[in-house]
Motif scaffolding. Sequence first.
Motif, PDB file in Angstrom:
ATOM      1  N   LYS A  21      -0.368 -56.222   5.214  1.00  0.00           N
ATOM      2  CA  LYS A  21       0.509 -56.716   4.156  1.00  0.00           C
ATOM      3  C   LYS A  21       1.407 -57.852   4.634  1.00  0.00           C
ATOM      4  O   LYS A  21       1.930 -58.613   3.816  1.00  0.00           O
ATOM      5  CB  LYS A  21       1.358 -55.578   3.578  1.00  0.00           C
ATOM      6  N   GLU A  22       1.582 -57.994   5.947  1.00  0.00           N
ATOM      7  CA  GLU A  22       2.367 -59.112   6.483  1.00  0.00           C
ATOM      8  C   GLU A  22       1.715 -60.454   6.143  1.00  0.00           C
ATOM      9  O   GLU A  22       2.365 -61.495   6.175  1.00  0.00           O
ATOM     10  CB  GLU A  22       2.543 -58.983   8.001  1.00  0.00           C
ATOM     11  N   GLU A  23       0.410 -60.436   5.824  1.00  0.00           N
ATOM     12  CA  GLU A  23      -0.317 -61.649   5.444  1.00  0.00           C
ATOM     13  C   GLU A  23      -0.076 -62.022   3.984  1.00  0.00           C
ATOM     14  O   GLU A  23      -0.471 -63.095   3.542  1.00  0.00           O
ATOM     15  CB  GLU A  23      -1.825 -61.448   5.666  1.00  0.00           C
ATOM     16  N   LEU A  24       0.554 -61.130   3.223  1.00  0.00           N
ATOM     17  CA  LEU A  24       0.789 -61.337   1.791  1.00  0.00           C
ATOM     18  C   LEU A  24       2.137 -62.005   1.548  1.00  0.00           C
ATOM     19  O   LEU A  24       3.015 -61.980   2.419  1.00  0.00           O
ATOM     20  CB  LEU A  24       0.747 -59.996   1.064  1.00  0.00           C
ATOM     21  N   PRO A  25       2.345 -62.563   0.366  1.00  0.00           N
ATOM     22  CA  PRO A  25       3.669 -63.104   0.029  1.00  0.00           C
ATOM     23  C   PRO A  25       4.723 -62.001   0.138  1.00  0.00           C
ATOM     24  O   PRO A  25       4.435 -60.821  -0.088  1.00  0.00           O
ATOM     25  CB  PRO A  25       3.501 -63.566  -1.422  1.00  0.00           C
ATOM     26  N   SER A  26       5.936 -62.365   0.454  1.00  0.00           N
ATOM     27  CA  SER A  26       7.002 -61.385   0.726  1.00  0.00           C
ATOM     28  C   SER A  26       7.231 -60.415  -0.434  1.00  0.00           C
ATOM     29  O   SER A  26       7.563 -59.259  -0.207  1.00  0.00           O
ATOM     30  CB  SER A  26       8.300 -62.090   1.100  1.00  0.00           C
ATOM     31  N   ASN A  27       7.030 -60.837  -1.667  1.00  0.00           N
ATOM     32  CA  ASN A  27       7.269 -59.945  -2.806  1.00  0.00           C
ATOM     33  C   ASN A  27       6.193 -58.859  -2.943  1.00  0.00           C
ATOM     34  O   ASN A  27       6.368 -57.921  -3.714  1.00  0.00           O
ATOM     35  CB  ASN A  27       7.383 -60.742  -4.109  1.00  0.00           C
ATOM     36  N   LEU A  28       5.099 -58.951  -2.179  1.00  0.00           N
ATOM     37  CA  LEU A  28       4.021 -57.952  -2.256  1.00  0.00           C
ATOM     38  C   LEU A  28       3.951 -57.050  -1.026  1.00  0.00           C
ATOM     39  O   LEU A  28       3.188 -56.092  -1.006  1.00  0.00           O
ATOM     40  CB  LEU A  28       2.668 -58.648  -2.423  1.00  0.00           C
ATOM     41  N   ARG A  29       4.736 -57.327  -0.025  1.00  0.00           N
ATOM     42  CA  ARG A  29       4.630 -56.598   1.243  1.00  0.00           C
ATOM     43  C   ARG A  29       5.056 -55.146   1.157  1.00  0.00           C
ATOM     44  O   ARG A  29       4.588 -54.316   1.926  1.00  0.00           O
ATOM     45  CB  ARG A  29       5.440 -57.307   2.324  1.00  0.00           C
ATOM     46  N   TYR A  30       5.961 -54.824   0.253  1.00  0.00           N
ATOM     47  CA  TYR A  30       6.496 -53.469   0.202  1.00  0.00           C
ATOM     48  C   TYR A  30       6.139 -52.743  -1.090  1.00  0.00           C
ATOM     49  O   TYR A  30       6.690 -51.706  -1.394  1.00  0.00           O
ATOM     50  CB  TYR A  30       8.015 -53.510   0.404  1.00  0.00           C
ATOM     51  N   THR A  31       5.208 -53.295  -1.820  1.00  0.00           N
ATOM     52  CA  THR A  31       4.821 -52.682  -3.081  1.00  0.00           C
ATOM     53  C   THR A  31       3.698 -51.656  -2.881  1.00  0.00           C
ATOM     54  O   THR A  31       2.899 -51.775  -1.955  1.00  0.00           O
ATOM     55  CB  THR A  31       4.357 -53.745  -4.105  1.00  0.00           C
ATOM     56  N   SER A  32       3.706 -50.665  -3.741  1.00  0.00           N
ATOM     57  CA  SER A  32       2.593 -49.708  -3.739  1.00  0.00           C
ATOM     58  C   SER A  32       1.726 -49.944  -4.975  1.00  0.00           C
ATOM     59  O   SER A  32       0.768 -49.227  -5.219  1.00  0.00           O
ATOM     60  CB  SER A  32       3.116 -48.271  -3.714  1.00  0.00           C
ATOM     61  N   SER A  33       2.088 -50.973  -5.741  1.00  0.00           N
ATOM     62  CA  SER A  33       1.331 -51.325  -6.942  1.00  0.00           C
ATOM     63  C   SER A  33      -0.013 -51.936  -6.563  1.00  0.00           C
ATOM     64  O   SER A  33      -0.196 -52.441  -5.454  1.00  0.00           O
ATOM     65  CB  SER A  33       2.104 -52.346  -7.775  1.00  0.00           C
ATOM     66  N   LYS A  34      -0.910 -51.912  -7.504  1.00  0.00           N
ATOM     67  CA  LYS A  34      -2.238 -52.493  -7.304  1.00  0.00           C
ATOM     68  C   LYS A  34      -2.104 -53.992  -7.064  1.00  0.00           C
ATOM     69  O   LYS A  34      -1.387 -54.686  -7.782  1.00  0.00           O
ATOM     70  CB  LYS A  34      -3.092 -52.224  -8.539  1.00  0.00           C
ATOM     71  N   ILE A  35      -2.784 -54.476  -6.049  1.00  0.00           N
ATOM     72  CA  ILE A  35      -2.776 -55.896  -5.726  1.00  0.00           C
ATOM     73  C   ILE A  35      -4.128 -56.468  -6.144  1.00  0.00           C
ATOM     74  O   ILE A  35      -5.180 -55.906  -5.831  1.00  0.00           O
ATOM     75  CB  ILE A  35      -2.497 -56.121  -4.226  1.00  0.00           C
ATOM     76  N   GLU A  36      -4.089 -57.576  -6.844  1.00  0.00           N
ATOM     77  CA  GLU A  36      -5.301 -58.244  -7.333  1.00  0.00           C
ATOM     78  C   GLU A  36      -5.730 -59.342  -6.352  1.00  0.00           C
ATOM     79  O   GLU A  36      -4.900 -59.866  -5.594  1.00  0.00           O
ATOM     80  CB  GLU A  36      -5.039 -58.863  -8.712  1.00  0.00           C
ATOM     81  N   ALA A  37      -6.990 -59.706  -6.418  1.00  0.00           N
ATOM     82  CA  ALA A  37      -7.536 -60.729  -5.519  1.00  0.00           C
ATOM     83  C   ALA A  37      -6.787 -62.058  -5.635  1.00  0.00           C
ATOM     84  O   ALA A  37      -6.565 -62.734  -4.625  1.00  0.00           O
ATOM     85  CB  ALA A  37      -9.020 -60.939  -5.800  1.00  0.00           C
ATOM     86  N   VAL A  38      -6.361 -62.425  -6.838  1.00  0.00           N
ATOM     87  CA  VAL A  38      -5.658 -63.702  -7.026  1.00  0.00           C
ATOM     88  C   VAL A  38      -4.295 -63.729  -6.334  1.00  0.00           C
ATOM     89  O   VAL A  38      -3.744 -64.798  -6.106  1.00  0.00           O
ATOM     90  CB  VAL A  38      -5.486 -64.047  -8.528  1.00  0.00           C
ATOM     91  N   GLN A  39      -3.760 -62.549  -5.978  1.00  0.00           N
ATOM     92  CA  GLN A  39      -2.459 -62.471  -5.311  1.00  0.00           C
ATOM     93  C   GLN A  39      -2.570 -62.595  -3.794  1.00  0.00           C
ATOM     94  O   GLN A  39      -1.563 -62.752  -3.116  1.00  0.00           O
ATOM     95  CB  GLN A  39      -1.775 -61.149  -5.660  1.00  0.00           C
ATOM     96  N   ILE A  40      -3.780 -62.513  -3.264  1.00  0.00           N
ATOM     97  CA  ILE A  40      -3.984 -62.557  -1.816  1.00  0.00           C
ATOM     98  C   ILE A  40      -4.199 -64.005  -1.390  1.00  0.00           C
ATOM     99  O   ILE A  40      -5.093 -64.687  -1.905  1.00  0.00           O
ATOM    100  CB  ILE A  40      -5.200 -61.696  -1.408  1.00  0.00           C
ATOM    101  N   PRO A  41      -3.399 -64.500  -0.442  1.00  0.00           N
ATOM    102  CA  PRO A  41      -3.590 -65.883   0.013  1.00  0.00           C
ATOM    103  C   PRO A  41      -4.976 -66.070   0.641  1.00  0.00           C
ATOM    104  O   PRO A  41      -5.456 -65.182   1.356  1.00  0.00           O
ATOM    105  CB  PRO A  41      -2.495 -66.073   1.072  1.00  0.00           C
ATOM    106  N   PRO A  42      -5.619 -67.196   0.385  1.00  0.00           N
ATOM    107  CA  PRO A  42      -6.945 -67.447   0.962  1.00  0.00           C
ATOM    108  C   PRO A  42      -6.934 -67.420   2.495  1.00  0.00           C
ATOM    109  O   PRO A  42      -7.936 -67.099   3.123  1.00  0.00           O
ATOM    110  CB  PRO A  42      -7.321 -68.842   0.460  1.00  0.00           C
TER     111      PRO A  42
END
Length: 178
Positions: A145-166
């Motif tokens: 999750k450290e590879e994700l934007p800071s607003n997604l690092r601590y979420t337990s919500s479903k993460i979509e492919a468009v939210q993951i940096p290439p």
Amino acid sequence: MGKTSLVFGIFSLLILCGCGEKDTSFLITEHSIGPLLSETAVADLEQVFVKDSIAKDTTKPESGKIKIYQKNGKHLLTLTSSSDSIPTVENIRIFDSRYKTDKGIGLHSTFKDIQDNYPIKKIVTTINSIVIFPKESNLYFTIDKEELPSNLRYTSSKIEAVQIPPTAKIKYLMLAWE
């Protein structure tokens, strides 16, 4: 005499070039990883990894964890065995970046590489990472999750492919045979 030399020269060249065969020592497929096949019994691992070292967890034999090391000490794979009457390998965690799929995906790959080569079946969010499961594949990839934007690092919500940096890097590369 000239014909014999020409034939000998061509034959020698073919031998030196390896006859076009691809080295599969570190190739990951749906049913193999290097020399290991999905149907290989745990009892046969010594023959499969004859040039390597095999370490079984003697403190927790029920875990079925088997580590494969090169003779120089480099950790190649960790295998988890089944609990069948004749145990086989069920899961493999790849530690060596030389292992790659036929599409060139390995530990140094990114989320973009995964997306460009595999349709994604689902993405599972865990506490510290996300796990990506491609369609019609035994592979799965973990991204920290450290590879994700800071607003997604601590979420337990479903993460979509468009939210993951290439550029998000693969942390773990796993293969499951069931």
